[in-house]
Enzyme design. Structure first.
Site, PDB file in Angstrom:
ATOM      1  N   HIS A  85      16.804 -18.787  -5.115  1.00  0.00           N
ATOM      2  CA  HIS A  85      15.535 -18.590  -5.809  1.00  0.00           C
ATOM      3  C   HIS A  85      14.339 -18.888  -4.900  1.00  0.00           C
ATOM      4  O   HIS A  85      13.315 -18.201  -4.955  1.00  0.00           O
ATOM      5  CB  HIS A  85      15.524 -19.479  -7.060  1.00  0.00           C
ATOM      6  CG  HIS A  85      14.210 -19.533  -7.752  1.00  0.00           C
ATOM      7  ND1 HIS A  85      13.438 -20.665  -7.786  1.00  0.00           N
ATOM      8  CD2 HIS A  85      13.512 -18.588  -8.435  1.00  0.00           C
ATOM      9  CE1 HIS A  85      12.328 -20.428  -8.465  1.00  0.00           C
ATOM     10  NE2 HIS A  85      12.342 -19.180  -8.869  1.00  0.00           N
ATOM     11  N   GLU A  88      13.755 -15.966  -2.834  1.00  0.00           N
ATOM     12  CA  GLU A  88      13.081 -14.930  -3.633  1.00  0.00           C
ATOM     13  C   GLU A  88      11.561 -15.132  -3.569  1.00  0.00           C
ATOM     14  O   GLU A  88      10.795 -14.183  -3.384  1.00  0.00           O
ATOM     15  CB  GLU A  88      13.582 -14.982  -5.081  1.00  0.00           C
ATOM     16  CG  GLU A  88      12.912 -13.983  -6.017  1.00  0.00           C
ATOM     17  CD  GLU A  88      12.547 -14.601  -7.343  1.00  0.00           C
ATOM     18  OE1 GLU A  88      11.339 -14.683  -7.639  1.00  0.00           O
ATOM     19  OE2 GLU A  88      13.455 -15.027  -8.095  1.00  0.00           O
ATOM     20  N   HIS A  89      11.118 -16.379  -3.704  1.00  0.00           N
ATOM     21  CA  HIS A  89       9.677 -16.654  -3.576  1.00  0.00           C
ATOM     22  C   HIS A  89       9.171 -16.295  -2.173  1.00  0.00           C
ATOM     23  O   HIS A  89       8.103 -15.714  -2.014  1.00  0.00           O
ATOM     24  CB  HIS A  89       9.400 -18.142  -3.843  1.00  0.00           C
ATOM     25  CG  HIS A  89       9.258 -18.470  -5.297  1.00  0.00           C
ATOM     26  ND1 HIS A  89       8.131 -19.066  -5.820  1.00  0.00           N
ATOM     27  CD2 HIS A  89      10.090 -18.280  -6.339  1.00  0.00           C
ATOM     28  CE1 HIS A  89       8.284 -19.245  -7.121  1.00  0.00           C
ATOM     29  NE2 HIS A  89       9.469 -18.779  -7.461  1.00  0.00           N
ATOM     30  N   GLU A 165       7.533 -24.985 -10.816  1.00  0.00           N
ATOM     31  CA  GLU A 165       8.260 -24.093 -11.718  1.00  0.00           C
ATOM     32  C   GLU A 165       9.399 -24.849 -12.412  1.00  0.00           C
ATOM     33  O   GLU A 165       9.633 -24.705 -13.603  1.00  0.00           O
ATOM     34  CB  GLU A 165       8.803 -22.885 -10.947  1.00  0.00           C
ATOM     35  CG  GLU A 165       9.468 -21.845 -11.843  1.00  0.00           C
ATOM     36  CD  GLU A 165       9.948 -20.619 -11.090  1.00  0.00           C
ATOM     37  OE1 GLU A 165       9.728 -20.528  -9.863  1.00  0.00           O
ATOM     38  OE2 GLU A 165      10.550 -19.747 -11.734  1.00  0.00           O
TER      39      GLU A 165
END
Lengths: 471, 431
Positions: A85, A88-89, A165
């Site tokens: 993840h 992904e950022h 997040e």
């Protein structure tokens, strides 16, 4: 609660709660479909291994473009959980030819919307654009498939965003915390035990080199596929894909260890305390998932069981637990038959005021026992199937939903051309098969139960200061 | 499954192009006085209907906070001759979907059904009964009242919900938009309140019917009549009084969450105000434009202070809010607030740059087709146009209205609508 992609937020986790069978069943339409419907999807593989899947839908002059990588959090290792993840950022933080923020800026300038999402099984990126901008999107995605910069300064900022997040979506969300703990107890060996966003301590200690290693391992055309749905001509899309993605070299991929979960031989229970009002009970039964589209029976039966229990407002959980017995304020079930890893059938809900978590657990168990003893009625089964067919037609109203469906199926290795067969199998599910899976898999040996024990807020939520002019 | 084969065939055969401009909207009134908007579209065998009533939470009335939501919640749980389970079962049998909700201005009931007569007919007949003859069974009222109270109590533990309630109450002092349901206010409601609310507010005169999909004009007319002929009769649209602008200030609420929730804003914009377009275009650069806005760059990209930060206008029948929102870990709350206020102050003083303005226009105009690329999206737009009585060419003229906005227009519009002396700030879990 419809499961929809928020427009401007990334999500890192398949929604826990709603509409689990949407995908499989989704296929129902095509199912009954004569050949032309299936012919709507076209496929082409480049020499470097990248597959392109195109579905033409000419209702509006727009297109959805998605790049799916067969690498998700289940491919991570201890100490660097969450790296799928985080990468992904970082994919939005620039290449030598398109600097930090440039990707978003160019999609915006094209009149597009873009985002990305990471799951246990995959990582995917998408843009929704006016159709004439599709090839520009391919150029951008191809560039970052191979040439990501991964700057240390950018990483240092972005890892803080990811920790925010996690605070937003997990730390301060009692139900998300409960689900995280439930998964960590239900699975001991398989990486599904780890949350997609990663453990906070791993995020705190992650380095740009961890992200770079992930990128080098998994981001290659032979580990990806492209899905395009919209007002496009498939030959033109294939040609553009050849032009932009074609030059990227294939690379050897790391081996994947199965990490099979040992057989669970007894009930597991856990409790989470967090500030909340409503208690929550979540039950997780280990069940099979789809591995052989043709030969398997049980995953289809489990999908239909989920629909009969909680597929609509007249389904059993709402009807019995919420309305008749007034035992729960919420109660539902979810099952996803298409995953790379092991399957879980979840039951969960919140007891009504005056009822306990134990009362609700008994109520949920009683619903399972009822199916085990008496099966489901022909009406219930027909209703579940009717809903699924309608849902399939409704899905045609959304280009994005059609692209998601193709992408998710392919992520577990099921070619979307198999849809027809899957739908036939779903339609063929009998009441006896549903009763059989209820008897076979809903046993305490395979069960994990998680309870949210709500804690009062330490301070009443009143204004600490009266409304005051600011300085 | 011959039926589904037929459906598929239809889907294939009727592949029509949606128009590049806005869809062609037809508007008329039913004999009972309801407004109707219709978009004919045969590309899929689907009919979507949305009926909006001026029956939002602003109509709750003194001491009755929660009655609008409860009325809408129970509306489809009992009609003559059918209980809630029979209703839900019969809709599921034909694959029809009921949804909807309540906001400040509107109570909405939405139906999606297949367009074949044997599906559409029963679905619309059910919708008619739900709108005109809801039975509000006493046992259902008791249960849903209890569920509402549980949900409200749960919300009172959540930092985002606490922040939102405090924020609206601070922006709209002694105004219907600032009133919110509490466990106590919902406890004090009786079934008679719900019955009375329906009779007073779910009237034909307050109804807008939006229809999109696989129907002819004649069929749509007959459906609109069917849906509204039996509605209660009553006075025309209820107004909402003009809110007084708040005197500004800051409120801090303690909470054990690890993240602080920050909201800043004020009452700012009515639906139909000509300043809508300069405010919209300006907001793209300030905090509306996804990943490319100033707030996103300053708060998230440069400083890593938040995952999500946004600003938007929510135009309502009366002045709806301008709002900035973000979440950040407790210790950073003051830093994040400072940065946010600086970004806003600079923007109010200078407006966007010419480059930002061009980028905003490029995206807002370029992405126009994405606003209308499904029946569902067309329905939302058309329902909005109908309820707020916007011009029928609102969508057709949307791109040109954005194109003609200048930096000077934006600065002037912000100076009229976003005034720092009226801005309220709420911080939950910020210490």
């Amino acid at each position: 609660m419809p499961a929809q992609l928020p427009d401007n937020l990334k999500f890192y986790q398949k929604r826990l709660m709603p509409m689990r069978h949407a995908r499989l069943i989704s296929l129902l339409l095509a199912l009954a479909a004569p050949a032309p419907v299936l012919a709507e999807t076209y496929e082409h593989q480049l020499a470097n291994g990248l597959r392109i899947i195109v579905k033409e839908d000419r209702r509006a002059p727009t297109a959805a473009h998605m790049v799916w990588y067969r690498a998700g959090s289940m491919d991570e290792t201890n100490g660097t959980t969450g790296v799928a993840h985080v990468l992904e950022h970082m994919m939005f933080k620039g290449t030598p030819s398109a600097g930090p923020g440039e990707f978003n800026r160019r999609v915006a300038a094209a009149g597009g919307r873009d985002n990305a999402f990471t799951g246990h099984d995959y990582t995917a990126y998408f843009q929704q654009v006016p159709k004439q901008k599709l090839s520009e999107m391919m150029q951008l995605e191809a560039d970052r498939m191979r040439h990501l910069t991964l700057d240390a300064q950018e990483f240092a900022q972005e890892i803080r965003v990811v920790m925010e997040e996690r605070r937003l979506r997990t730390e301060d969300q009692p139900q998300a915390l409960l689900f995280e703990q439930l998964s960590a107890v239900a699975f001991q060996a398989h990486p599904y035990r780890v949350p997609v966003i990663g453990w906070m301590n791993d995020l705190e200690n992650m380095t740009v080199n961890d992200a770079r290693a992930w990128y080098e391992h998994w981001y290659a055309p032979n580990n990806a596929y492209v899905v395009v749905v919209g007002d496009v001509d498939h030959q033109t899309v294939f040609a553009a894909a050849e032009q932009y993605y074609g030059p990227l070299p294939a690379r050897p991929l790391p081996g994947r260890k199965p990490q099979d979960e040992p057989v669970q031989t007894g009930i597991r229970r856990l409790t989470v305390k967090a500030p909340a009002e409503l208690p929550v009970v979540m039950m997780a039964y280990k069940v099979p998932v789809l591995r052989d589209v043709d030969q398997d029976v049980e995953p289809y039966a489990l999908e239909m069981l989920s629909a009969v229990l909680a597929g609509h407002e007249a389904a059993r959980f709402t009807n019995h637990l919420i309305r008749q017995q007034r035992l729960a304020v919420d109660a539902t079930a979810s099952y996803d038959s298409t995953r790379r890893g092991p399957g879980v059938f979840h039951l969960y809900g919140s007891p009504s005021e005056g009822k306990t978590r134990a009362d609700l657990e008994s109520g949920l168990r009683a619903e399972i026992a009822l199916v085990q003893a008496q099966g489901v009625t022909p009406d219930e089964l027909a209703r579940a199937k009717a809903q699924l067919i309608a849902g399939q037609i409704y899905k045609l109203d959304s280009i994005f939903a059609q692209a998601m469906e193709i992408g998710q199926l392919e992520s577990v290795g099921i070619p979307n051309a198999q849809n027809r067969r899957m739908i036939e199998k779903l339609q063929a599910v009998t009441a006896e098969q549903i009763q059989a899976v209820a008897r076979k898999y809903f046993r305490d040996e395979q069960l994990t139960v998680a309870e949210l024990d709500p804690q009062p807020l330490p301070i009443a939520p009143r204004a600490r200061s009266p409304f005051a002019p600011r300085h | 499954m011959n039926q589904s084969m037929l459906l598929i065939g239809l889907c294939l055969a009727l592949v029509a192009q949606l128009s590049h401009a806005g869809p062609k909207i037809e508007r008329w009134q039913t004999t009972s006085g309801a407004r109707v908007l219709f978009v004919e579209n045969h590309s899929l065998p689907i009919v979507d209907v949305q009926v909006d009533f001026a029956a939002g939470t602003a109509q709750d009335g003194e001491g009755k906070a929660g009655v609008a939501s409860l009325t809408r919640g129970i509306l489809d749980l009992g009609v003559p001759g059918m209980d809630e389970t029979q209703i839900a079962s019969s809709m599921a049998d034909i694959g029809a979907l009921l949804s909807g909700g309540v906001d400040m201005d509107r109570a909405s009931v939405t139906l999606r059904t297949l367009s074949m007569a044997d599906k559409r007919g029963p679905a619309l007949e059910m919708l008619r009964a739900i709108l005109s003859q809801p039975q509000f069974p006493a046992a259902v009222f008791d249960r849903e009242q209890a569920r509402s109270i549980s949900a409200l109590k749960e919300a009172l533990t959540r930092p985002d919900a606490i922040a939102s309630k405090a924020f609206w109450a601070a922006m709209y002092v002694a105004h219907p938009y600032g009133r919110y349901a509490t466990p106590e206010s919902v406890s004090s409601l009786a079934r008679a309140d719900v019955v009375a609310f329906h009779a007073a507010h779910y009237t034909a005169q307050r109804a807008t019917v939006a229809i999109v999909g696989d129907l002819s004009r004649a069929q749509a007319e007959s459906i609109a009549e069917q849906l509204t002929v039996g509605l209660p009769s009553g006075p025309a649209m209820a107004g909402v009084v003009l809110p007084n602008l708040p005197s500004g200030g800051e409120q801090r609420i303690a909470h054990p969450a690890v993240q602080a929730h920050l909201l800043l804003g004020m009452p700012a914009l009515r639906r139909g105000d000509p300043d809508f377009f300069p405010l919209l275009v300006g907001n793209y650069s300030l905090g509306g434009g996804g990943f490319v806005s100033r707030l996103m760059k300053e708060v998230r990209d440069k400083r890593g202070l938040a995952y999500s930060v946004h600003s938007y206008f929510l135009p309502l029948q009366q002045l709806g809010p301008f709002q900035i929102g973000l979440q950040t870990k407790k210790a950073q709350a003051n830093d994040a607030l400072k940065v946010t206020r600086e970004v806003l102050a600079t923007f109010l003083a200078e407006g966007p740059s010419e480059t930002e303005l061009q980028a905003a226009k490029q995206n807002l105009i370029g992405s126009f087709p994405l606003r209308l690329d499904s029946n569902r999206k067309i329905l939302e737009n058309v329902a909005l146009i109908g309820f707020y009585d916007l011009p029928l060419d609102y969508l057709d003229r949307y791109p040109e209205n954005i194109e003609k906005v200048s930096v000077a227009d934006i600065k002037a519009a912000y100076s009229r609508h976003v005034r720092p002396e009226h801005l309220v700030t709420v911080v939950v879990a910020g210490e």
